[in-house]
Design a protein around this motif. Sequence first.
Motif, PDB file in Angstrom:
ATOM      1  N   SER A 345      14.357  -3.651  12.352  1.00 15.00           N
ATOM      2  CA  SER A 345      13.977  -2.410  11.668  1.00 15.00           C
ATOM      3  C   SER A 345      14.775  -2.370  10.379  1.00 15.00           C
ATOM      4  CB  SER A 345      14.303  -1.165  12.515  1.00 15.00           C
ATOM      5  OG  SER A 345      13.398  -1.002  13.568  1.00 15.00           O
ATOM      6  N   PRO A 346      14.373  -1.590   9.384  1.00 19.07           N
ATOM      7  CA  PRO A 346      15.186  -1.471   8.171  1.00 19.07           C
ATOM      8  C   PRO A 346      16.593  -0.981   8.493  1.00 19.07           C
ATOM      9  CG  PRO A 346      13.020  -0.503   7.853  1.00 19.07           C
ATOM     10  CD  PRO A 346      13.130  -0.803   9.306  1.00 19.07           C
ATOM     11  N   LEU A 347      17.567  -1.453   7.710  1.00 14.43           N
ATOM     12  CA  LEU A 347      18.951  -1.014   7.891  1.00 14.43           C
ATOM     13  C   LEU A 347      19.078   0.482   7.623  1.00 14.43           C
ATOM     14  CD1 LEU A 347      21.005  -3.861   6.195  1.00 14.43           C
ATOM     15  CD2 LEU A 347      21.386  -3.007   8.509  1.00 14.43           C
ATOM     16  N   PRO A 348      19.973   1.150   8.342  1.00 11.43           N
ATOM     17  CA  PRO A 348      20.270   2.539   7.973  1.00 11.43           C
ATOM     18  C   PRO A 348      20.848   2.584   6.561  1.00 11.43           C
ATOM     19  CG  PRO A 348      21.243   1.950  10.104  1.00 11.43           C
ATOM     20  CD  PRO A 348      20.782   0.683   9.465  1.00 11.43           C
ATOM     21  N   SER A 349      20.638   3.665   5.872  1.00 13.05           N
ATOM     22  CA  SER A 349      21.089   3.794   4.484  1.00 13.05           C
ATOM     23  C   SER A 349      22.600   3.637   4.375  1.00 13.05           C
ATOM     24  CB  SER A 349      20.670   5.156   3.930  1.00 13.05           C
ATOM     25  OG  SER A 349      21.145   5.326   2.610  1.00 13.05           O
ATOM     26  N   GLY A 350      23.034   2.686   3.518  1.00 12.59           N
ATOM     27  CA  GLY A 350      24.444   2.559   3.173  1.00 12.59           C
ATOM     28  C   GLY A 350      25.312   1.836   4.172  1.00 12.59           C
ATOM     29  N   VAL A 351      24.726   1.276   5.245  1.00  5.73           N
ATOM     30  CA  VAL A 351      25.554   0.570   6.227  1.00  5.73           C
ATOM     31  C   VAL A 351      24.940  -0.791   6.551  1.00  5.73           C
ATOM     32  CG1 VAL A 351      26.380   2.716   7.283  1.00  5.73           C
ATOM     33  CG2 VAL A 351      24.391   1.555   8.254  1.00  5.73           C
ATOM     34  N   THR A 352      25.794  -1.670   7.044  1.00  4.79           N
ATOM     35  CA  THR A 352      25.358  -2.929   7.650  1.00  4.79           C
ATOM     36  C   THR A 352      25.978  -3.001   9.040  1.00  4.79           C
ATOM     37  OG1 THR A 352      27.232  -4.100   6.640  1.00  4.79           O
ATOM     38  CG2 THR A 352      25.116  -4.151   5.455  1.00  4.79           C
ATOM     39  N   PHE A 353      25.443  -3.887   9.851  1.00  4.36           N
ATOM     40  CA  PHE A 353      25.970  -4.021  11.209  1.00  4.36           C
ATOM     41  C   PHE A 353      27.102  -5.040  11.227  1.00  4.36           C
ATOM     42  CE2 PHE A 353      21.504  -2.673  12.239  1.00  4.36           C
ATOM     43  CZ  PHE A 353      21.866  -1.376  12.579  1.00  4.36           C
ATOM     44  N   THR A 354      28.098  -4.784  12.073  1.00  5.73           N
ATOM     45  CA  THR A 354      29.278  -5.647  12.153  1.00  5.73           C
ATOM     46  C   THR A 354      29.293  -6.499  13.405  1.00  5.73           C
ATOM     47  OG1 THR A 354      30.515  -3.817  13.164  1.00  5.73           O
ATOM     48  CG2 THR A 354      30.643  -4.060  10.762  1.00  5.73           C
ATOM     49  N   ALA A 355      28.373  -6.289  14.304  1.00 12.57           N
ATOM     50  CA  ALA A 355      28.239  -7.119  15.508  1.00 12.57           C
ATOM     51  C   ALA A 355      26.770  -7.114  15.905  1.00 12.57           C
ATOM     52  CB  ALA A 355      29.103  -6.579  16.651  1.00 12.57           C
ATOM     53  N   ALA A 356      26.380  -8.132  16.639  1.00 17.85           N
ATOM     54  CA  ALA A 356      24.984  -8.250  17.052  1.00 17.85           C
ATOM     55  C   ALA A 356      24.608  -7.088  17.967  1.00 17.85           C
ATOM     56  CB  ALA A 356      24.761  -9.568  17.771  1.00 17.85           C
ATOM     57  N   PRO A 357      23.359  -6.624  17.884  1.00 18.27           N
ATOM     58  CA  PRO A 357      22.928  -5.544  18.774  1.00 18.27           C
ATOM     59  C   PRO A 357      22.919  -6.003  20.221  1.00 18.27           C
ATOM     60  CG  PRO A 357      21.047  -6.457  17.619  1.00 18.27           C
ATOM     61  CD  PRO A 357      22.263  -7.096  17.022  1.00 18.27           C
ATOM     62  N   GLN A 358      23.263  -5.083  21.098  1.00 18.96           N
ATOM     63  CA  GLN A 358      23.203  -5.322  22.535  1.00 18.96           C
ATOM     64  C   GLN A 358      22.096  -4.431  23.090  1.00 18.96           C
ATOM     65  OE1 GLN A 358      25.660  -7.647  23.953  1.00 18.96           O
ATOM     66  NE2 GLN A 358      25.666  -7.958  21.734  1.00 18.96           N
ATOM     67  N   GLY A 359      21.273  -4.969  23.986  1.00 18.70           N
ATOM     68  CA  GLY A 359      20.128  -4.219  24.463  1.00 18.70           C
ATOM     69  C   GLY A 359      19.965  -4.272  25.964  1.00 18.70           C
ATOM     70  N   LEU A 360      19.208  -3.323  26.480  1.00 21.63           N
ATOM     71  CA  LEU A 360      18.835  -3.262  27.885  1.00 21.63           C
ATOM     72  C   LEU A 360      17.660  -2.304  28.017  1.00 21.63           C
ATOM     73  CD1 LEU A 360      21.492  -1.140  29.865  1.00 21.63           C
ATOM     74  CD2 LEU A 360      21.238  -1.088  27.404  1.00 21.63           C
TER      75      LEU A 360
END
Length: 675
Positions: A345-360
Amino acid sequence: MAANRTARRIPALLLAAVLGAGLTGGIAHADTVTSGFDTSSGTGSIGPSGGPGSGITRDQIIARAQDWVGQGISYSQNQGWQDAATGGPYRTDCSGFVSMAWGLPSSMVTSTLPQVATVTASNISGDTNINPGDALDYTADHVVLFDHWTDSSGDFAYDAEHTEGQPTNQSTDSIYSSTLEGFAISNFEALQYNNLTASIPAPATPSVSVTGPGNGAAVTGSTTLSASASDSTGGAALSTQFSVDGVNVGAAQGGSNPSVGWNPGSVSPGRHTVTATTTASNGSGSAVASSSVSVEVFGRGSAGQTFLDQNGKTLQFQLGSNGNAFQDYQTVPGGSPWSGWGAQSPLPSGVTFTAAPQGLLDVSGKAALYAPASDGNVYENYQTAPGAGPWSGWHALSGLPSGVRFSGAVAGTLDAGGRLALYATGSNGNVYENYQTVPGGAPWSGWHETTGSAGVALAAGPVAFRDVNNKTVLYAVGSNGNVYENYQTVPGGGPWSGWHALTGLPSGVTFTSRIAGGTDANGKTILYVTGSNGNVYENYQTVPGGAPWSGWHVLDALPGGITFGGGPDLFLDAGKKAVLYVRGSDGNVYENYQTVQGGGPWSGWHTVNALPSGVSFTGEVAGTVDAHGHSALYVIGSNGNVYEDYQTVPGGAPWSGWHTVNALPSGITFTAQHS
């Protein structure tokens, strides 16, 4: 009204006498017999054949009621109705309707119906012995006709005339509800008409057996629950409700070979009970029987980068070099082709992710992702429909605790109450919790510290899963290199035990990696972590769900000249054996597995396959069991792409060999993260 019926309304002669004071709104009842339609001249083609007041079967009572339901006869206390099917006339209010259904000589009122019936229960709350054609009578106000049970949990259908201007219809409620038709359910008594004649015997207890999955089967991905049901009486309608651990799966299914789809990913790995409950019913009553089997859901007990969706398709999520999350998924459960890598999905405004997403998967089967961002907060993205998009888009889950930022991968599990529960390490070295207060949705509890200080700072990335007792358990490495534990003392809730060192450290060794943990085939919690000497250590419960623990010990000797880097990955394979995968100092992936369910000896460390040409592996391994029972592994290579290797036979060799899943997105490489 059917064209082949002759029907007529009969107006009131004494309207004022019928209505009285205070009956102008809400559910109405009949407390006055109005001349002109208080005496029936016949019972019509449905019977009873001996005329008004003669013996009648339950089947006839229900058929007569359904005649009015089908025509939608409007409620009125000052009109009557007669037609060729039910005869009449009968007053078109609640007690007139029951009088019609029973084929009485006249339209009685709520207070006089007990004169022609037997009270089988003076308070129907919780009474599951009510039969079709019985009346549920609040003698001071209102009466309805019981039609049938809709399931085995106390839900039922009833037919009624309700209030002025409304048509006769069928409604549903639960015998365990506090109210019925707006009145306290305890005010209603059950009435069995005194002049019943048996048309057919009540059903005998039906036969039912779960035919799939088999008892003890290991399941993952899309699974069909099936059963065989039969009725020895003959002629009874069969309805089968499937459930897992007491939670209904889909709607009740009719027929002798009922089946329904189920997603094992909606529950935690481990043993679960699949039950088929069959109800046999006819106009004279109903009977219920059930059959259960135990199944083993294998796979990952906590949030991960790789897992199966509601449809059994493998999903992968990676952190791109641009700080965004990317996804790739199977378009066919357990196989190719894959969708290809794309921004999740598009990144939230003004931030980047610092670790891979975890899902369930949440309790409804929707995939949900969680990732920490450069502003120190945790962001959420979830499917708006099980197994399908569109996704909600990334949004901050909750406000940050005062003065705290989160780092490292987010841990998560589905708790005993069906709520997603997340755990993240704060910049102060404590672990914070946030959980859904409603299964499958908002609002969330908000971030708060888990109870009991460990006395040391806890490293980023705890592991969370449910143990054999359905209690959420947490494990994290402390700044002193030891492993700390915190667990719920009550399934799905507190108080928590508080953080405490699990057992003493091995001599001369501290732990340096994240922890891999889960529940083995015997229900014991098992933990694995990499030590400062580059070997993998094991600690397990000697009693399922509790102490004492075995103590930390080397799982197996290191391969010649190799040490391990990063944390191992753990899951149960198709044979319910624990399997471990870890990256070696030579850049290859090594495997070790139990040769017996729930125990040793272990196979010993060995490579899964030769490295791809010119590539070594730099990240930690993320593994799962696909929809066909094949173990499948995913790891990032030194070229920034993701490589896959999978079993071609469920639970065993040969493996496919390492190969890229798909081409990299333009201008993007993937950043090595743990699973």
